[in-house]
Design an enzyme around this catalytic site. Sequence first.
Site, PDB file in Angstrom:
ATOM      1  N   LEU A 131      93.044  80.414  75.413  1.00  9.12           N
ATOM      2  CA  LEU A 131      93.079  79.715  74.137  1.00  9.12           C
ATOM      3  C   LEU A 131      94.308  80.081  73.312  1.00  9.12           C
ATOM      4  O   LEU A 131      94.864  81.171  73.441  1.00  9.12           O
ATOM      5  CB  LEU A 131      91.790  79.933  73.357  1.00  9.12           C
ATOM      6  N   HIS A 132      94.707  79.145  72.462  1.00  4.10           N
ATOM      7  CA  HIS A 132      95.932  79.277  71.681  1.00  4.10           C
ATOM      8  C   HIS A 132      95.813  78.351  70.486  1.00  4.10           C
ATOM      9  O   HIS A 132      95.360  77.216  70.616  1.00  4.10           O
ATOM     10  CB  HIS A 132      97.154  78.908  72.528  1.00  4.10           C
ATOM     11  N   THR A 133      96.205  78.828  69.330  1.00  2.00           N
ATOM     12  CA  THR A 133      96.158  78.016  68.117  1.00  2.00           C
ATOM     13  C   THR A 133      97.524  77.406  67.863  1.00  2.00           C
ATOM     14  O   THR A 133      98.510  78.119  67.718  1.00  2.00           O
ATOM     15  CB  THR A 133      95.778  78.884  66.898  1.00  2.00           C
TER      16      THR A 133
END
Length: 188
Positions: A131-133
């Site tokens: 995951l990555h914002t």
Amino acid sequence: MCGAATLSRMEQVFAPWRIDWVERDSSRDDIDECVFCELPEQDADRRNMIVARSEHAFVLLNNYPYNPGHVMVIPHRHTGDYRELNEAVLMDHARLKQRTFDALETAFSPDGFNTGLNLGSGAGGSIDDHLHTHVVPRWEGDTNFMATVSDTKVIVEALEDTYERLHDAFGQQNGTTDTGPETAVLID
Ligand SMILES: [Zn+2]
């Protein structure tokens, strides 16, 4: 790519999230499995466009920026499930996002930001197991930078410029250590 005219307004809103990271140099064969695990381990922050590092997370420029300054804030933990992050990682990741907004504001004076996560294979991202914002600076009346500038050389130069500006901006913040232009700014 679809023609912009065929995209609905909803799709345009989500377009920034579509492509997470694209190799600029196709001769590159040093990424085997997970790009978000491997890039920070390579000891080549400048080349890899990692601009800041905290204890549990790092800030990576998107090779395919929707706008100048489009970055991703990424926990080191390899998981696609936000619920698996423990409290220390959650807090560190959140604080790094706060610092990223500050750095982008200093470097680019945007009018606003889009920020968000794609979770799961149905959510529209291209990398769903780490995951990555995304954080995308926005300006009133802006248009998709990549659609506007199709010249690869210009895009690479823009990324270099973005890296230097953000590196300076992070380095000016309290509680950071700038160890030189080749390495990410360290967040205490
Ligand atoms: Zn990973």
